[in-house]
Motif scaffolding. Structure first.
Motif, short mmCIF file in Angstrom:
data_model
loop_
_atom_site.label_atom_id
_atom_site.label_comp_id
_atom_site.label_asym_id
_atom_site.label_seq_id
_atom_site.Cartn_x
_atom_site.Cartn_y
_atom_site.Cartn_z
N LEU A 178 29.53 -43.89 86.94
CA LEU A 178 30.06 -43.98 88.31
C LEU A 178 30.94 -45.22 88.46
N GLN A 179 31.53 -45.68 87.37
CA GLN A 179 32.26 -46.93 87.38
C GLN A 179 33.59 -46.85 88.13
N GLN A 180 34.05 -48.04 88.55
CA GLN A 180 35.36 -48.20 89.16
C GLN A 180 35.53 -47.31 90.39
N ASN A 181 34.62 -47.49 91.33
CA ASN A 181 34.71 -46.83 92.62
C ASN A 181 34.49 -47.87 93.72
N ARG A 182 33.97 -47.44 94.85
CA ARG A 182 33.72 -48.34 95.98
C ARG A 182 32.27 -48.20 96.45
N LEU A 183 31.38 -48.03 95.51
CA LEU A 183 29.99 -47.79 95.84
C LEU A 183 29.31 -49.07 96.33
N THR A 184 28.44 -48.91 97.31
CA THR A 184 27.74 -50.04 97.91
C THR A 184 26.23 -49.76 97.91
N GLY A 185 25.47 -50.76 98.38
CA GLY A 185 24.03 -50.60 98.45
C GLY A 185 23.37 -50.94 97.13
N SER A 186 22.13 -50.56 96.97
CA SER A 186 21.36 -50.90 95.78
C SER A 186 21.31 -49.73 94.80
N ILE A 187 20.92 -50.04 93.58
CA ILE A 187 20.75 -49.01 92.55
C ILE A 187 19.40 -48.35 92.76
N PRO A 188 19.36 -47.04 92.95
CA PRO A 188 18.05 -46.40 93.19
C PRO A 188 17.14 -46.46 91.97
N GLY A 189 15.92 -46.90 92.20
CA GLY A 189 14.95 -46.98 91.11
C GLY A 189 14.52 -45.63 90.58
N SER A 190 14.82 -44.58 91.32
CA SER A 190 14.44 -43.23 90.88
C SER A 190 15.33 -42.71 89.76
N LEU A 191 16.50 -43.33 89.57
CA LEU A 191 17.44 -42.85 88.56
C LEU A 191 16.80 -42.87 87.18
#
Length: 342
Positions: A178-191
């Motif tokens: 999911l690199q080089q985007n505009r994602l915000t927030g935290s990394i979900p631990g469920s991944l």
């Protein structure tokens, strides 16, 4: 911006392309209608080989197995099949291929709009790649309905918002880019929480605006590669290392991570480490000489102290790989003082 595909990605698509049977060139009537509907969604683009002929399994960008469409490959920078520039948004007809296993949409900046919810109908989809486009919107939670999905690439585009925790429901998912985007927030631990033991995982979330800490649950994931660079992550990430782990590459640079590097144990397969531009402290352990053969190491711009290990691959690194730390010493930096540097 461009995306570097892994060998596994390239192999997946070329395997699909090579599996087409000349004897099955007359594709299924349902798939034939869906392909023409897809074509009609892009009135300003040319599909020279797409016509009323029922032999649509011989068309460019299409791969069939036993007469059913199993792969769609559209690339703006490809030689075979010819490059194409899809101008518009991904049409709903993309969901009308019940046997589809892989989709590649890459190198087309004119491709915009959101990911259509109809993609959730593709129950056999194993690989979804949308890269180097202008496709925007959130990472859709409905992707968690794709139970066969193994690789998810939504990269170098304009995706924004948070990473849905529902992606953790996908038991077959081992590669997330999911690199080089505009994602915000935290990394979900469920991944990767349902990824089978023994499976190698690959994760690239670099170049976003993610915050918070690296999930502790990642300590139990068999990562081969982890790229989390250029975000706003904080706290400990030392648990990503480990002597018995299959880790080959780790890139954590340009965050706000803070942990003691002294006790970190390095996997034997590790070849690339970049933890520069963080707040990492402690020293570089001599243990790193016992297992891996590092081809790249950058620990610059941290708070490290102590003597740099000597010998082995350490002789290949330059001062810039260690610069701007608290008190690292020894070749290739200045000699350590006889009274110690700690």
């Amino acid at each position: 911006m461009t995306t570097t595909l892994t060998l596994a990605t390239i192999a997946l698509f070329f395997l699909a392309l090579s599996s087409a049977s000349a004897a099955a060139a007359a594709c299924n009537k349902h798939d034939h209608r869906a392909l023409l509907a897809f074509k009609d969604s892009f009135p300003h683009n040319s599909f020279p080989s797409w016509n009323s002929s029922a032999r649509c399994c011989s068309w460019d960008y299409v791969t069939c197995t036993a007469g059913r469409v199993t792969n769609l490959y559209f690339a703006g920078n490809s030689l075979t099949p010819p490059p194409i520039d899809l101008n518009g948004s991904i049409p709903a007809s993309i969901g009308d291929f019940p046997r589809l296993e892989s989709i590649y949409l890459g190198g087309m900046r004119s491709l915009a709009g959101p990911v259509p919810p109809e993609i959730a109908k593709l129950k056999r989809l194993q690989s979804l790649v949308i890269t180097d486009t202008s496709v925007a919107g959130p990472v859709p939670p409905f992707l968690s309905q794709l139970r066969a999905l193994r690789q998810l690439t939504l990269a170098s585009s304009m995706f924004a918002g948070s990473i849905p925790s529902s992606l953790g429901r996908l038991a077959n998912l081992t590669s997330v880019y999911l690199q080089q985007n505009r994602l915000t927030g935290s990394i979900p631990g469920s991944l990767f929480s349902r990824t089978p033991n023994g499976s190698l995982a690959e994760l690239d979330l670099s170049g976003n605006k993610l915050t918070g800490s690296v999930p502790k649950s990642f300590a139990g994931v068999g990562f081969a590669t982890v790229r989390l660079s250029e975000n706003g992550l904080v706290g400990d990430a030392s648990f990503l290392f480990g002597r018995s782990k299959p880790l080959q590459l780790i890139a954590l640079q340009r965050n706000k991570l803070a942990f003691d590097l002294s006790g970190v144990e390095y996997p034997s397969d590790l070849t690339y480490v970049d933890v520069s531009h963080n707040r990492i402290y402690g020293s570089i352990s001599e243990q790193v000489l016992e297992g891996p053969v590092l081809h790249y190491l950058d620990v610059s711009y941290n708070e490290l102290c102590g003597k740099i290990p000597s010998g082995g691959f350490f002789s290949t690194f330059i001062p810039g790989d260690y610069s701007h730390n608290k008190c690292l010493c020894g070749a290739p930096l200045s000699p350590c003082k006889s009274t110690g540097s700690l």
